[in-house]
Design a protein around this motif. Structure first.
Motif, PDB file in Angstrom:
ATOM      1  N   ASN A 146       0.818  -1.225   0.000  1.00 57.09           N
ATOM      2  CA  ASN A 146       0.000   0.000   0.000  1.00 57.09           C
ATOM      3  C   ASN A 146       0.852   1.277   0.000  1.00 57.09           C
ATOM      4  O   ASN A 146       0.367   2.342   0.383  1.00 57.09           O
ATOM      5  N   ARG A 147       2.090   1.157  -0.404  1.00 58.98           N
ATOM      6  CA  ARG A 147       2.993   2.315  -0.391  1.00 58.98           C
ATOM      7  C   ARG A 147       2.441   3.464  -1.241  1.00 58.98           C
ATOM      8  O   ARG A 147       2.383   4.613  -0.799  1.00 58.98           O
ATOM      9  N   ASN A 155      -0.619   4.079  -2.310  1.00 57.39           N
ATOM     10  CA  ASN A 155      -1.860   4.663  -1.776  1.00 57.39           C
ATOM     11  C   ASN A 155      -1.595   5.529  -0.540  1.00 57.39           C
ATOM     12  O   ASN A 155      -2.234   6.574  -0.348  1.00 57.39           O
ATOM     13  N   ASN A 156      -0.660   5.082   0.290  1.00 56.30           N
ATOM     14  CA  ASN A 156      -0.326   5.875   1.478  1.00 56.30           C
ATOM     15  C   ASN A 156       0.258   7.236   1.096  1.00 56.30           C
ATOM     16  O   ASN A 156      -0.051   8.258   1.720  1.00 56.30           O
ATOM     17  N   ASN A 207      -2.538   9.485  -0.289  1.00 53.74           N
ATOM     18  CA  ASN A 207      -3.356  10.035   0.812  1.00 53.74           C
ATOM     19  C   ASN A 207      -2.671  11.228   1.467  1.00 53.74           C
ATOM     20  O   ASN A 207      -3.324  12.216   1.825  1.00 53.74           O
ATOM     21  N   ALA A 208      -1.351  11.125   1.622  1.00 49.61           N
ATOM     22  CA  ALA A 208      -0.607  12.254   2.200  1.00 49.61           C
ATOM     23  C   ALA A 208      -0.660  13.462   1.274  1.00 49.61           C
ATOM     24  O   ALA A 208      -0.816  14.605   1.734  1.00 49.61           O
ATOM     25  N   ASP A 251       8.392   8.972  -1.066  1.00 49.97           N
ATOM     26  CA  ASP A 251       8.748   7.625  -1.502  1.00 49.97           C
ATOM     27  C   ASP A 251      10.160   7.250  -1.051  1.00 49.97           C
ATOM     28  O   ASP A 251      10.416   6.135  -0.606  1.00 49.97           O
ATOM     29  N   MET A 267      10.125   6.864   2.952  1.00 52.21           N
ATOM     30  CA  MET A 267       9.127   5.995   3.600  1.00 52.21           C
ATOM     31  C   MET A 267       9.747   4.630   3.950  1.00 52.21           C
ATOM     32  O   MET A 267      10.523   4.089   3.195  1.00 52.21           O
TER      33      MET A 267
END
Length: 483
Positions: A441-442, A444-445, A448-449, A480, A483
């Motif tokens: 889910n990288r 999508n996370n 969202n940010a 990216d 993270m």
């Protein structure tokens, strides 16, 4: 009677003038005061009141006609603590209040304004100076972030394309200096993450050759997306500078590492060199030759787990089999075919430079050395060098295959990791702990940010697909990386 009056008048004329100024008696008790007592009283008053001694004083007894109105002339002296305080009834004395003490205390960098103190402009200036030393002002950063988010949201609502400005970043201390500008430590205000900001003065970009070189570097860096290559994040302009925002690697470079601790063992150098091979493969896969692979162009992250290939100033796009005639690079790392200057096939020169770099990692020096450039070129073309005794036979063979003076007989880039030197399992370095950057889910996370930053998900997706350079892709890539 007349004779007595004349005699009395003549005696008065013979008296001193001072006796003629005898004060007129009044009905009060002071009328009984003799001239001698009055003189003593005045002298005692002068001792108590030193201001009265000065005939030029604004409350001097010699300036009696002006004694009841304040003096409006320019002051000659600003009172200090050592000066006596006058007790004249015309100078009201005020005791220092708590507020004035509070203002004095705020001039100390370590103190805070006391309760009940209204901050003044001078207080704000002091706080700015303190904050500049500590690099961050949390309230100001939060306010700036809110303003940027509001600006981005307004741009999408009104259908106006947003343009990145210097206000989107906080510029900090200088990190280095190049031929056309400087590199500064910066902060991406939306995420609070650190970046490197390369500034190039527009005055240096007047000629076409320099502009082409700068934008070619930007184009090349935008083509390569690899964890072992420094990432280009964004490009924008200020009134005087072209600003290139890059990924920040806070661990220094390999040259600094060797100067700090000396040569590396083979087990320490192996995982580092493996990542260097991966970085060069990523470049060659995009048909890009670096042409300046050396110790100081290999950066380290702060955790000392990743290397980052940087500085694409002399890099270029090339096709296999296509000959190049340009001479460029660092003298000690130059391949023989570049020195001959008869044209060379592009991708072999990086392998030669990598052989020099591995030799330097293990010995803290280069194999070819000379006092002058012409002498150095002769030594490189001769191809003679000496291995230190502590080099293993395996690494000697590996370096020899990379430093073959005949380009086509040099070991191929994709065969480097197949060499026996990489088959040894002793990894004494933290660099072996690097893990794959993918997490569930990288994507999508991160999206969202970015929505919280005011970006539309569709716009971000489209920008990433087209490899656009804007603040949306810069924010995405920065998250990216970290993270």
């Amino acid at each position: 009677m007349e004779e007595r009056a004349k005699l009395k008048t003549s005696k008065m004329l013979k008296r001193p003038a001072s006796k003629l100024t005898k004060p007129i008696a009044s009905s009060s008790k002071s009328s009984k005061t003799s001239p001698l007592d009055l003189k003593r009283k005045v002298q005692s008053q002068i001792k108590v009141n030193p201001v009265l001694k000065d005939s030029n004083s604004k409350y001097s007894i010699d300036n009696q006609e002006n004694s009841l109105r304040p003096y409006t002339g320019a002051p000659h002296h600003r009172r200090v603590k050592s000066d006596p305080v006058p007790n004249s009834p015309y100078i009201p004395l005020k005791k220092p209040t708590k507020n004035t003490q509070a203002v004095k205390k705020t001039t100390n960098a370590s103190s805070k304004p006391s309760r009940g103190h209204r901050r003044t402009n001078s207080d704000n200036e002091n706080l700015k100076k303190i904050a500049s030393n500590h690099f961050f002002i949390s309230n100001t950063e939060e306010h700036d972030k809110d303003q940027i988010i509001e600006s981005i949201r307004s741009s999408f609502l009104m259908g106006i394309p947003f343009v990145t400005t210097i206000d989107y970043y906080k510029i900090g201390k200088p990190l280095g200096k190049g031929a056309f500008g400087k590199v500064y430590l910066g902060v991406h205000k939306l995420s609070g993450l650190r970046v490197a900001v390369k500034t190039i003065e527009k005055s240096f970009m007047q000629d076409e050759r320099t502009r082409k070189k700068v934008f070619q570097e930007v184009y090349i860096m935008n083509k390569i997306h690899d964890k072992n290559v420094i990432r280009l994040l964004e490009l924008f302009e200020s009134p005087r500078h072209l600003m290139i925002v890059l990924e920040y690697a806070g661990g220094g470079d390999l040259l600094q590492l060797l100067r700090a601790r000396g040569k590396l063992s083979e087990s320490e150098a192996r995982p580092i060199f493996k990542q260097i091979v991966d970085a060069v493969i990523a470049c060659h896969n995009e048909e890009i030759i670096h042409r300046d692979i050396k110790l100081d162009n290999i950066l380290l992250n702060e955790e000392m787990t990743l290397i980052k290939l940087c500085d694409f100033g002399v890099s270029r796009v090339a096709k296999p089999g296509f000959k190049i005639n340009e001479q460029c690079g660092t003298p000690a790392y130059l391949a023989p075919e570049i020195i001959v200057n008869e044209g060379y096939e592009p991708f072999f020169v990086d392998v030669w430079s990598m052989g020099i770099l591995l030799y330097a990692l293990l010995s803290a020096t280069v194999p070819f050395k000379a006092k002058t450039i012409p002498e150095l070129h002769k030594i490189i073309l001769r191809g003679k060098y000496i291995f230190p005794d502590y080099f293993s036979e395996c690494v000697k063979d590996f370096i020899t295959e990379m430093l073959n003076p005949i380009p086509h007989l040099r070991i191929k880039l994709n065969d480097l990791k197949k060499h026996a030197w990489f088959s040894v399992d002793t990894l004494d370095s933290s660099f072996h702990s690097t893990k794959d950057s993918y997490t569930p889910n990288r994507h999508n996370n991160i999206l969202n940010a970015l929505r919280e930053y005011g970006f539309l998900a569709e716009f971000v997706e489209s920008s990433l697909k087209n490899r656009d350079i804007n603040h949306a892709t810069a924010s995405y890539n920065l998250l990216d990386i970290n993270m």
